[in-house]
Design a protein around this motif. Structure first.
Motif, PDB file in Angstrom:
ATOM      1  N   UNK A  77      48.781  44.770  46.681  1.00  0.00           N
ATOM      2  CA  UNK A  77      47.996  44.968  47.612  1.00  0.00           C
ATOM      3  C   UNK A  77      46.752  44.009  47.283  1.00  0.00           C
ATOM      4  N   UNK A  78      46.423  43.587  46.151  1.00  0.00           N
ATOM      5  CA  UNK A  78      45.315  42.913  45.771  1.00  0.00           C
ATOM      6  C   UNK A  78      45.259  41.624  46.279  1.00  0.00           C
ATOM      7  N   UNK A  79      46.488  40.794  46.224  1.00  0.00           N
ATOM      8  CA  UNK A  79      46.574  39.516  46.755  1.00  0.00           C
ATOM      9  C   UNK A  79      46.671  39.605  48.339  1.00  0.00           C
ATOM     10  N   UNK A  80      47.351  40.687  48.864  1.00  0.00           N
ATOM     11  CA  UNK A  80      46.989  40.851  50.193  1.00  0.00           C
ATOM     12  C   UNK A  80      45.947  41.102  50.838  1.00  0.00           C
ATOM     13  N   UNK A  81      44.926  42.069  50.180  1.00  0.00           N
ATOM     14  CA  UNK A  81      43.693  42.120  50.665  1.00  0.00           C
ATOM     15  C   UNK A  81      42.829  40.984  50.561  1.00  0.00           C
ATOM     16  N   UNK A  82      42.919  40.254  49.308  1.00  0.00           N
ATOM     17  CA  UNK A  82      42.444  38.869  49.160  1.00  0.00           C
ATOM     18  C   UNK A  82      42.750  37.963  50.283  1.00  0.00           C
ATOM     19  N   UNK A  83      43.690  37.886  50.629  1.00  0.00           N
ATOM     20  CA  UNK A  83      44.220  36.837  51.707  1.00  0.00           C
ATOM     21  C   UNK A  83      43.408  37.278  52.958  1.00  0.00           C
ATOM     22  N   UNK A  84      43.294  38.454  53.231  1.00  0.00           N
ATOM     23  CA  UNK A  84      42.787  38.913  54.486  1.00  0.00           C
ATOM     24  C   UNK A  84      41.165  38.662  54.365  1.00  0.00           C
TER      25      UNK A  84
END
Length: 376
Positions: A77-84
């Protein structure tokens, strides 16, 4: 994992970074670690992706320059939200992102039509950099240019050699509080009692030595599924009085326990864990680094990269994985030559201080972070 998170956060803070830790719970930071800016998200480890909303809220509130996430099967979830949010991210990987055929994880992935593999590869692609002890942990389709092989380390201030007086006092404490017998060199195993950590191999080597008349003492620190199996074997062999099982101990007590020992043993058993035989020895062995920092010679298996960390005859002794006879020979040699053991221990301390400390790790990590910052 808790040690890694705490040491990296503390080390980067010391280098001038402002670090905030987002973790599943407050147990992510051991009690003796310095106070850190810690946000507990309080979710079940199997439901880590459900923490996405909380992570997104924290990113929106704190607006970091970079996010670093420890890889976990059910996370991302961390890298996902960072990309967003357009925030560069780094992925820290200390286990294979994809397990080989024949394992439970690969079976589950097959039932899910490859969803776990696709999610792992996506996280790797989203990340600007990947830090791992061994590049084979990362799926082959991910660019090798973004992978940085970087070992973990030891806290060389917390783990340090004992003076003769401290060692003698430590042995008295072990005798009084844990029933470790006096006399003879003391060999120590530290770690979780899982098959691939090789605690039973250590016990078997101890039995061979004691059957041969050795005066050595043995102790094991830790807990896990193999503990009772080891206990039963020690009892059936009649060596329980010479091989003490201390069980799990408080983190702050471990340095003192190691300082009372003479030799550290890391008898990893590759045959007990299929991914180790497939990808190579991908762990960054904390116990080996902490033995070395404590001034102990190390006996471990002859396999890359352990044979680069501990060089045979220079910082310790190496043996063929799974060969308990050869392991017993190495231990017996150090038991019979205390001067050699002390010399190897001094060299081990110097090597880990120069190359395998958490400070060295964080300095290298800082260079990587600076590179990401310049490229952003």
């Amino acid at each position: 994992g808790a040690t890694h998170v705490s040491e990296v956060a503390s080390g980067l803070t010391a280098l001038g970074h402002k670090v905030r830790v987002m973790a599943r719970s407050h147990s992510a930071v051991p009690a003796p670690m310095p106070a850190l800016d810690l946000k507990a998200l309080n979710f079940h480890p199997m439901l880590a992706l459900l923490g996405s909303f909380r992570i997104s809220h924290e990113l929106r509130r704190s607006r970091p320059d970079l996010l670093m996430e420890r890889y976990y099967n059910f996370a991302g979830a961390g890298v996902w939200q960072a990309k967003r949010r357009g925030i560069p991210s780094m992925l820290e990987v200390n286990a294979p992102m994809l397990d080989p055929p024949g394992t439970l994880k690969s079976g589950v992935d097959r039932l899910l039509l490859g969803a776990m593999r696709r999610w792992a590869a996506r996280q790797a692609r989203w990340s600007r950099a990947i830090v791992t002890p061994l590049a084979t942990t990362v799926p082959p389709e991910v660019s090798r240019r973004k992978i940085h092989e970087l070992p973990w380390g030891a806290n060389v201030e917390r783990f340090s050699p004992a003076s003769p007086t401290e060692k003698a006092d430590g042995r008295l404490i072990l005798q009084r509080d844990f029933g470790v017998r006096a006399g003879g060199p003391l060999f120590v195993f530290l770690g979780s009692f899982r098959g691939w950590h090789g605690a039973l191999n250590f016990a078997e080597a101890a039995r061979r030595m004691l059957d041969g008349g050795s005066e050595a003492q043995f102790m094991a620190i830790g807990d896990g599924p193999e503990l009772e199996t080891v206990r039963r074997h020690l009892s059936s062999w009649g060596i329980s009085s010479r091989f003490t099982l201390l069980g799990a101990q408080p983190h702050e007590l471990v340095p003192r326990l190691l300082r009372a020992a003479d030799v550290g043993v890391a008898p990893f058993d590759l045959a007990a864990h299929l991914p180790l035989r497939t990808f190579g020895f991908y762990w960054s062995p904390l116990k080996v680094f902490e033995y070395m920092a404590s001034g102990l010679p190390v006996v471990t298996i002859r396999v890359h990269p352990l044979n680069e960390i501990v060089r045979h005859g220079r910082e310790g002794m190496l043996y063929t994985p799974g060969d308990t006879i050869e392991l017993a020979v190495c231990l017996s040699r150090l038991a019979g030559q205390p001067g050699l053991a002390a010399e190897l221990g001094r060299a081990a301390r110097e090597r880990v201080r120069e190359r395998y400390s958490w400070q060295s790790h964080c300095i290298a990590l800082d260079h990587i972070l600076q590179g990401i910052s310049r490229a952003s």
